[in-house]
Write a protein that holds these residues in place. Structure first.
Motif: not given
Length: 675
Positions: A215-217, A224-225, A241-246, A250-252
């Motif tokens: 799921l990581f973008a 990083q995770f 930590i701050e992470l961008q995932v989907a 499908g939402r970012q």
């Protein structure tokens, strides 16, 4: 160091705590605004509570409370935007309790918002009169407020996270923060219900580590995770930590992931932690970054604009000043007359520049409007043609016209704005064409509701490159750099033309090639009318208005002289008052038929004076009050009307509008005498 650079230097200094950053910003603000007191406040009910303060006054300290209604900030909160004034004693604010109690002359402040709520204000003040605050100062204090709101929001979120971190169940129910766990022996993954909701995973489904990693973008987020997990297993060190995932739908989104290791007998057997959806916080942070970039661009644009306007205005000002100085010692009457005529032409150019700036200001505030009147299109176009026949003086340039209007072409039209559109296009062609031909074609085509006016302006001038065409209608743009430096101008004309055409529900198309000239096609719809154009009821030449008792209320001595010279053309000998209080005294002692009232004056302004004259009945019932103002917006004119004024004359005063005001007042006096 620039404002934004120093501001960024303070807020990005990781060695400073939030409190230290706020105190540094307050000190910095005092330097920027040249004031003495800086306060960050919180509004609690009807109380104004100081949170942070920078002042030499020992009575001002954190936790001090004041009644909100007795502070200037009550106006800032009601307005819900930044407010400022630099001389409270010379304004309507002088009656405010804050001025009465503390004599604070200068103030600039803005509301601090956390989401949709208002926390309080950040404000700067001083008992000393300051320099007038600029739009840049307003931008600065709003930037302070935005950063403070964001920082308070972040601290609030951190406090919630800290208070709830030890109890996962409480985090689930109160803070909507999900929990997770990874069993390192079985590699089983547990997600709480909230964590599943964050990732759009149905409650009945169970996650796996592979699914989580998928799921990581991007690979960087995934690595990083994994690095955080590896470090925790080796050292037992917790992470955040701050992470961008989907999500699985499908939402970012952005998540803040907190994790710790569970160690048994020196062996890490489990990793657990919390997960919070921080998408809104990240978006807010990015919005603030974008606003900062926009603020930097705005500051650059304003700086360029002021430099451009200053240069363009100095040219006609130099002409006016120089020609008038030369006329003082000139003994030849013909030469003196020529100098004065040239000075008047320079004044017209300067007025045109001022009008361009005002039009652009109206466009920026979406305040540009039309005043349609019954108009004979033949007269409008023929006047423009005759004007440009005189202006095209070079023997190398031909001015050709092709006018094909239907007979009796009467339409509802703002002829001033239409004239502005066509003359601007022709002036550009004339400016950029040193030899060849300038053509003006105007044709009316009948439609169901009236006519479509098709205007074509073409020239054989220098033309434009594709990049110049792309920015043609952008303010302050004049094509290639050397074009603006060689030909001059503000770069506002074409942006105003496009806006006017769009307000008239028309369109403009441009074709141009560098070195081959340009062609502008304009189409504007107009509604036809059978009404005839009303002729002026007063003469174009001066007439005898000596029967009128006239008072001119004007604080500027030069403007008094101008009015005196104009009125003498109508045999009017008027009285003068330099402010509103003197005007009230004169009207108490003498009956006036007509009062010319300046809108902005010391001691008492024109609006206040007018209200007093009418409330105290110091004028006869037939008397007229005519505003003299440099403020030409519809809002300013409406304010004059609400105050009780009968008419408005915009500065610089023209002889014809003055004649109309005198004529109307004479007619009013005749009707009064008959009755």
């Amino acid at each position: 160091m620039s404002f934004l650079r120093q501001f960024h230097s303070i807020v990005s200094d990781q060695t400073l705590s939030t409190d230290q950053k706020i105190q540094s910003l307050l000190k910095f603000g005092l330097e920027v605004f040249s004031l003495e007191i800086a306060i960050v406040s919180e509004v609690v009910g009807s109380n104004y509570v100081i949170l942070y303060v920078e002042s030499e006054n020992p009575e001002l300290a954190p936790k001090c409370r004041f009644e909100l209604g007795k502070t200037y900030c009550t106006h800032t909160l009601k307005a819900n935007k930044a407010l400022s004034f630099h001389h409270a004693g010379d304004s309507t604010i002088s009656t405010h309790p804050c001025y009465s109690n503390f004599k604070l002359e200068s103030y600039i402040g803005a509301p601090i918002r956390i989401g949709s709520e208002t926390l309080g204000t950040v404000n700067f003040s001083s008992p000393e009169i300051s320099q007038p605050f600029t739009l840049e100062h307003i931008d600065y204090v709003e930037l302070f407020a935005q950063w403070l709101g964001s920082e308070f929001a972040r601290r609030k979120a951190e406090r919630v996270l800290h208070d709830n971190y030890k109890t996962l169940e409480k985090m689930e129910k109160v803070a909507s923060i999900g929990s997770w766990r990874i069993d390192l022996e079985s590699h089983n993954v547990f997600w709480s219900d909230q964590t599943k909701r964050i990732h759009d995973l149905p409650k009945s489904k169970q996650p796996t580590l592979d699914m989580w990693l998928s799921l990581f973008a991007c690979d960087t987020n995934k690595q990083q995770f994994l690095n955080a997990i590896s470090d925790a297993q080796l050292t037992g060190k917790p992470w955040e930590i701050e992470l961008q995932v989907a999500t699985l739908t499908g939402r970012q989104i952005w998540v803040s992931c907190h994790g710790e290791a569970q160690i048994n007998d020196s062996k890490c057997i489990c990793l657990f932690g919390s997960l919070q959806d921080i998408t809104q916080s990240v978006e807010l942070r990015e919005t603030l970054k974008e606003q900062r970039r926009e603020a930097e661009m705005l500051l650059d644009e304003r700086s360029h604009f002021l430099s451009k306007i200053s240069h363009e205005m100095r040219t006609p000002l130099n002409g006016i000043s120089g020609l008038l100085i030369n006329s003082l010692d000139e003994t030849n009457s013909d030469t003196r007359t020529e100098n004065l005529q040239l000075a008047l032409r320079s004044a017209d150019i300067l007025l045109g520049l001022v009008n361009e700036v005002l039009d652009f200001s109206k466009i920026s505030q979406e305040g540009l409007s039309l005043s349609p009147q019954p108009t004979d299109m033949h007269i409008v176009i023929s006047d423009i043609v005759e004007l440009y026949k005189q202006l095209v003086k070079s023997p190398k340039v031909k001015f050709e016209t092709h006018i094909k209007l239907k007979p009796n072409c009467m339409v509802l039209c703002d002829s001033v704005r239409l004239n502005q559109i066509i003359t601007n296009l022709l002036s550009n062609s004339l400016k950029f064409t040193s030899q060849g031909t300038i053509k003006l074609s105007v044709e009316s085509v009948e439609t169901n509701s009236g006519i479509m006016l098709n205007i074509l302006v073409s020239d054989t001038g220098i033309g434009m490159s594709p990049s110049s065409l792309n920015t043609l209608f952008h303010p302050f743009k004049q094509g290639e750099k050397e074009v603006g430096s060689h030909y001059g101008g503000t770069g506002l004309g074409m942006s105003i033309v496009k806006e006017l055409i769009e307000v008239m529900r028309g369109r403009i198309d441009v074709e141009s090639s560098l070195g081959k000239g340009s062609q502008f096609k304009v189409s504007i719809p107009f509604q036809t009318t059978s009404m005839e154009v009303q002729e002026d009821t007063y003469q174009n030449t001066a007439f005898d208005a000596s029967k009128l008792n006239v008072l001119v209320v004007e604080d500027n001595e030069i403007n008094q002289k101008v009015m005196e010279a104009f009125l003498q053309k109508f045999n009017v000998i008027s009285d003068y008052a330099s402010n509103g209080e003197i005007a009230l005294e004169k009207c108490s002692a003498k009956s006036y038929d007509l009062v010319f009232m300046d809108s902005i004056m010391p001691v008492m302004d024109g609006l206040t004076t007018t209200k007093n004259l009418l409330q105290k009945k110091l004028l006869p019932s037939h008397a007229h009050i005519v505003a003299l103002t440099g403020n030409t917006s519809e809002e300013d004119k409406a304010a004059c009307e609400r105050a009780g004024m009968n008419d408005v004359l915009s500065k610089p005063i023209g002889l014809m509008p003055l004649a109309e005001a005198l004529s109307n007042c004479l007619e009013n006096l005749r009707e009064h005498n008959k009755s």
